[in-house]
Write a protein that holds these residues in place. Structure first.
Motif, PDB file in Angstrom:
ATOM      1  N   SER A  22     -78.360 -10.579 -13.454  1.00 44.65           N
ATOM      2  CA  SER A  22     -76.935 -10.640 -13.134  1.00 44.65           C
ATOM      3  C   SER A  22     -76.601 -12.070 -12.728  1.00 44.65           C
ATOM      4  O   SER A  22     -76.460 -12.378 -11.544  1.00 44.65           O
ATOM      5  CB  SER A  22     -76.600  -9.676 -11.998  1.00 44.65           C
ATOM      6  N   THR A  23     -76.497 -12.951 -13.693  1.00 45.59           N
ATOM      7  CA  THR A  23     -76.201 -14.359 -13.409  1.00 45.59           C
ATOM      8  C   THR A  23     -74.905 -14.764 -14.087  1.00 45.59           C
ATOM      9  O   THR A  23     -74.305 -13.988 -14.832  1.00 45.59           O
ATOM     10  CB  THR A  23     -77.337 -15.283 -13.920  1.00 45.59           C
ATOM     11  N   GLY A  24     -74.495 -15.976 -13.835  1.00 47.13           N
ATOM     12  CA  GLY A  24     -73.303 -16.516 -14.496  1.00 47.13           C
ATOM     13  C   GLY A  24     -73.653 -17.442 -15.634  1.00 47.13           C
ATOM     14  O   GLY A  24     -72.814 -18.237 -16.067  1.00 47.13           O
ATOM     15  N   SER A  25     -74.859 -17.320 -16.146  1.00 43.88           N
ATOM     16  CA  SER A  25     -75.301 -18.212 -17.217  1.00 43.88           C
ATOM     17  C   SER A  25     -74.470 -18.010 -18.479  1.00 43.88           C
ATOM     18  O   SER A  25     -74.123 -16.878 -18.842  1.00 43.88           O
ATOM     19  CB  SER A  25     -76.783 -17.950 -17.526  1.00 43.88           C
ATOM     20  N   GLN A  26     -74.166 -19.093 -19.146  1.00 49.86           N
ATOM     21  CA  GLN A  26     -73.434 -19.023 -20.411  1.00 49.86           C
ATOM     22  C   GLN A  26     -74.378 -18.932 -21.607  1.00 49.86           C
ATOM     23  O   GLN A  26     -73.927 -18.807 -22.744  1.00 49.86           O
ATOM     24  CB  GLN A  26     -72.547 -20.265 -20.558  1.00 49.86           C
ATOM     25  N   GLU A  27     -75.693 -18.986 -21.344  1.00 49.62           N
ATOM     26  CA  GLU A  27     -76.690 -18.883 -22.401  1.00 49.62           C
ATOM     27  C   GLU A  27     -77.706 -17.804 -22.039  1.00 49.62           C
ATOM     28  O   GLU A  27     -77.876 -17.449 -20.871  1.00 49.62           O
ATOM     29  CB  GLU A  27     -77.407 -20.228 -22.588  1.00 49.62           C
ATOM     30  N   HIS A  28     -78.402 -17.283 -23.055  1.00 49.80           N
ATOM     31  CA  HIS A  28     -79.423 -16.272 -22.808  1.00 49.80           C
ATOM     32  C   HIS A  28     -80.574 -16.856 -21.995  1.00 49.80           C
ATOM     33  O   HIS A  28     -81.077 -17.945 -22.295  1.00 49.80           O
ATOM     34  CB  HIS A  28     -79.967 -15.727 -24.133  1.00 49.80           C
ATOM     35  N   ILE A  29     -80.971 -16.131 -20.977  1.00 53.25           N
ATOM     36  CA  ILE A  29     -82.119 -16.544 -20.160  1.00 53.25           C
ATOM     37  C   ILE A  29     -83.416 -16.035 -20.782  1.00 53.25           C
ATOM     38  O   ILE A  29     -84.428 -16.744 -20.816  1.00 53.25           O
ATOM     39  CB  ILE A  29     -81.961 -16.023 -18.717  1.00 53.25           C
ATOM     40  N   PHE A  30     -83.393 -14.809 -21.276  1.00 51.51           N
ATOM     41  CA  PHE A  30     -84.567 -14.215 -21.927  1.00 51.51           C
ATOM     42  C   PHE A  30     -84.260 -13.984 -23.402  1.00 51.51           C
ATOM     43  O   PHE A  30     -83.227 -13.415 -23.749  1.00 51.51           O
ATOM     44  CB  PHE A  30     -84.945 -12.886 -21.262  1.00 51.51           C
ATOM     45  N   ARG A  31     -85.186 -14.403 -24.253  1.00 47.65           N
ATOM     46  CA  ARG A  31     -85.037 -14.214 -25.694  1.00 47.65           C
ATOM     47  C   ARG A  31     -86.233 -13.431 -26.240  1.00 47.65           C
ATOM     48  O   ARG A  31     -87.158 -13.085 -25.505  1.00 47.65           O
ATOM     49  CB  ARG A  31     -84.906 -15.577 -26.389  1.00 47.65           C
ATOM     50  N   ARG A  32     -86.219 -13.204 -27.534  1.00 43.97           N
ATOM     51  CA  ARG A  32     -87.249 -12.370 -28.159  1.00 43.97           C
ATOM     52  C   ARG A  32     -88.653 -12.939 -27.922  1.00 43.97           C
ATOM     53  O   ARG A  32     -89.586 -12.185 -27.610  1.00 43.97           O
ATOM     54  CB  ARG A  32     -86.973 -12.250 -29.659  1.00 43.97           C
ATOM     55  N   GLU A  33     -88.792 -14.260 -28.022  1.00 44.90           N
ATOM     56  CA  GLU A  33     -90.127 -14.846 -27.862  1.00 44.90           C
ATOM     57  C   GLU A  33     -90.662 -14.658 -26.437  1.00 44.90           C
ATOM     58  O   GLU A  33     -91.873 -14.533 -26.230  1.00 44.90           O
ATOM     59  CB  GLU A  33     -90.119 -16.333 -28.228  1.00 44.90           C
ATOM     60  N   HIS A  34     -89.737 -14.606 -25.455  1.00 44.13           N
ATOM     61  CA  HIS A  34     -90.173 -14.352 -24.085  1.00 44.13           C
ATOM     62  C   HIS A  34     -90.724 -12.934 -23.952  1.00 44.13           C
ATOM     63  O   HIS A  34     -91.761 -12.711 -23.316  1.00 44.13           O
ATOM     64  CB  HIS A  34     -89.010 -14.551 -23.105  1.00 44.13           C
TER      65      HIS A  34
END
Length: 448
Positions: A246-258
């Motif tokens: 639950s952040t205010g990030s404008q980009e994905h923090i976790f992606r498929r490779e993670h």
């Protein structure tokens, strides 16, 4: 002045579209100021949450094209927006705002966070000069209605929020949260609520990661958890069975490779991600990794539906209160439309009274101060009695929107047509319309 509310919410638009429209808290003032400067808008407020983005505007005769504002300011094409947009005007806009602030339009009916979010939007709009006379009255009424519903119904009897629904989902997935490790990414209100519910359900350990590490430390200490530095997030995440973001990030923090890396370290033991942020913190592609299960905020709706049955009766009571309060607000707003005309009538009568006193001044000079005061009181009282019935007629005509009667009254008493200047955002101080007591210009009581 007229009202227009334009927006999208969790009922009309998928999260993929809502995240394109989401306005970060640090940009809300700038966006509200831009809306205020948009052609036709005189007052404005923007409400942007994980479940809705709504623009509220006061305007005059020509309705502003708020859809074009969204397209121009956020760069989202009108064609993709139009099927998901709703618009409310006048009474319907008032009713919708009352329902939103009272949590009747929320994904989880009765959740308490939305009223605070509306108040934050109001504070921001006011700070940039976008809330003046009309929206001030509307929003103060909105807050009073929301408080009344909380007081007079049981709609918020149990602690319900998006965070609590996320925890309910995790519990259903695992059967039990005992012995499970949970990583909270983000140290805001949602994360705090999630941590509280997780501990109540028996979670074994809570880790908190946040870009501002001190915030993570404070939240972790409150729940006997452990703070994780954000730069260590990817090295630590595989230790968690459940990750709630639950952040205010404008980009994905976790992606498929993670997800692939985490599953490898966990030797394919499953991981569950619950993303309650908008814009989303987690790339939906992570769901393609075997053993990783992702639920975003729209997925929570099916879980939230289970709360609706318990609250249906209280929601009906709340809807009845809102219907009554909308009528009260509209009656008050219509009565205020008569205020300039009443002030004009009072001013004309007072000028006549003063003129007559001046004409008789030579004859009144021989009176003692007490006798002169008696004459002043007598003429003022006679004027008040004379004005009482015309003022009541003007108020009644305003309440009934009887424009013919209002024109007759203007003609009979030779009153000017008092209107707010086209470019004015601040109206002059007026006499409250609720009182039946005539208030004479130059002797007005402060009723604030």
């Amino acid at each position: 002045m007229k009202l227009l509310l334009t927006g999208v919410n969790h009922k009309t638009a998928p999260v993929e579209l809502r995240e394109q429209l989401a306005i970060a808290p640090e940009r809300l003032g700038e966006a509200t100021h831009a809306l205020l400067d948009f052609p036709g808008v005189h007052e404005a407020m923007i409400l942007s949450t994980c479940n809705r983005v709504e623009l509220l505007a006061c305007h005059e005769s020509n309705s502003p094209d708020l859809l074009s504002f969204l397209e121009g300011y956020l760069g989202v094409g009108t064609a993709s927006l139009r099927p998901h947009i709703y618009e409310y005007r006048e009474t319907d806009a008032v009713q919708h705002l009352f329902r939103v602030a009272s949590s009747l339009d929320s994904m989880v009916v009765g959740e308490p966070q939305i009223l605070g979010q509306v108040k934050e939007s109001y504070t921001t709009a006011r700070s940039v000069g976008a809330v003046q006379t009309h929206l001030e009255k509307l929003l103060q009424s909105t807050f009073a209605v929301a408080k009344k519903i909380r007081t007079e119904t049981q709609i918020g009897s149990s602690s319900v929020s998006i965070a609590s629904v996320a925890v309910d989902l995790a519990k259903k997935i695992f059967g039990s949260l005992e012995g499970k490790r949970v990583l909270l990414v983000g140290a805001g209100k949602m994360s705090e609520l999630a941590a509280r519910h997780l501990l109540q359900q028996g979670a074994d350990a809570i880790y908190v990661a946040n870009r501002t590490h001190d915030h993570a430390v404070r939240l972790a200490q409150n729940f006997q958890g452990r703070a994780v530095r954000f730069e260590d997030l990817y090295a630590t995440a595989d230790q968690a069975d459940i990750i709630i973001t639950s952040t205010g990030s404008q980009e994905h923090i976790f992606r498929r490779e993670h997800g692939q890396q985490f599953l490898h370290k966990r030797r394919n033991r499953p991981m569950f991600f619950i993303d309650i942020a908008v814009p989303r913190d987690i790339d939906p592609e992570i769901n393609r990794v075997d053993g990783v299960f992702l639920y975003d905020i729209d997925d929570l709706q099916s879980v939230a539906a289970s709360h609706l049955a318990d609250r249906a009766r209280e929601a009906q009571r709340a809807e009845a209160i809102i219907a009554e309060e909308v009528q009260r607000f509209q009656r008050h707003a219509q009565a205020l439309n008569a205020t300039p005309m009443i002030i004009d009538l009072q001013s004309s009568a007072e000028e006549m009274r003063q003129a007559e006193l001046r004409r008789m001044q030579a004859r009144l000079q021989s009176l003692t101060p007490e006798q002169q005061a008696a004459v002043e009181a007598l003429t003022r009282g006679l004027m008040n009695k004379f004005l009482h019935l015309p003022m009541q007629a003007i108020k009644a005509a305003a309440l009934e929107a009887d424009t013919v009667m209002l024109e007759v009254m203007r003609s009979v008493f030779h009153l000017t047509r008092t209107q707010e200047p086209a470019n004015s955002r601040i109206t002059s101080k007026t006499v409250p319309a609720e009182t039946d007591e005539p208030v004479i210009a130059g002797n007005q009581k402060d009723r604030s």
